[in-house]
Design an enzyme around this catalytic site. Sequence first.
Site, mmCIF file in Angstrom:
data_model
loop_
_atom_site.group_PDB
_atom_site.id
_atom_site.type_symbol
_atom_site.label_atom_id
_atom_site.label_comp_id
_atom_site.label_asym_id
_atom_site.label_seq_id
_atom_site.Cartn_x
_atom_site.Cartn_y
_atom_site.Cartn_z
ATOM 1 N N ASP A 1 -6.618 7.377 -27.102
ATOM 2 C CA ASP A 1 -6.000 8.677 -26.214
ATOM 3 C C ASP A 1 -5.962 9.728 -27.127
ATOM 4 O O ASP A 1 -5.249 10.000 -28.154
ATOM 5 C CB ASP A 1 -4.511 8.330 -25.788
ATOM 6 C CG ASP A 1 -4.567 7.053 -24.897
ATOM 7 O OD1 ASP A 1 -5.511 6.726 -24.331
ATOM 8 O OD2 ASP A 1 -3.350 6.730 -24.563
ATOM 9 N N ASP B 1 -4.861 2.100 -12.649
ATOM 10 C CA ASP B 1 -3.712 1.897 -13.067
ATOM 11 C C ASP B 1 -2.809 1.316 -12.022
ATOM 12 O O ASP B 1 -2.704 1.935 -10.909
ATOM 13 C CB ASP B 1 -2.737 3.371 -13.343
ATOM 14 C CG ASP B 1 -3.691 4.116 -14.690
ATOM 15 O OD1 ASP B 1 -4.227 3.418 -15.748
ATOM 16 O OD2 ASP B 1 -3.588 5.139 -14.705
#
Length: 253
Positions: free
Chosen positions: A11, A130
């Site tokens: 990330d 997600d």
Amino acid sequence: MLTKRIIPCLDVKEGRVVKGIQFVSIRDAGDPVELAKFYDEQGADELVFLDISASHEGRETMIEVVQQTAATLAIPFTVGGGIRTLDDMKRILRAGADKVSVNTSALERPSLIQEGSDFFGAQCIVVAIDARYSEEDGTWMVYTHGGRNKTTWSAIDWAKEAVRLGAGEILLTSMNQDGEKSGFDLGLTKAVREAVSVPVIASGGAGYAEHFYEVLAEEVDADAALAASIFHYKETSVAQVKEYLRAKGVAVR
């Protein structure tokens, strides 16, 4: 027999690698290009960079990160985060990424998947999902905006639709398991794996080598498994995970 892939995820925020637990608290885990090089040497099969910068400056920095990474890496890598248009895809792929990953933008405008797939080929388009289990709905539901907004799509239906539109791969994150290190969501992964004809990357929940085995073994049969914090903070290594999988009879590179 196709080998199973182990994929570290980085990330990136304003040009630095960070990692949250259940999408919130963040620790600094270093320089993206250095980390990418380290994982390449460790035997990672691929990498995923997720750009979580909110600013325009952060996005520009990401292009530099992609260029530098492409110049040093032999393995393929995917870049996601903030990709909303075909032009965004072009910039990332031309900077040297092998694939782009779309999430919220694809749910807001599903034709983006088709545009990218038609232009670059399905093999370049990863749709990231997600998902969180909903007692109310009795299935896993899809969330957008980094897990903040619940949609009306179930993970299984959206995965099928994404593939119909031209996705070449599904990156499936369990929000229930993310950062918990208690294992991947086997039920979710198996359900999506059985619903689509393209590779599925399992994400969210890796804590130990055996968790990779559980999700990659025949029973669930994910094509790849992704993890972040357990690799960044050296709790285990890609090499150790692969050694464990080989000993269990799982085909890895």
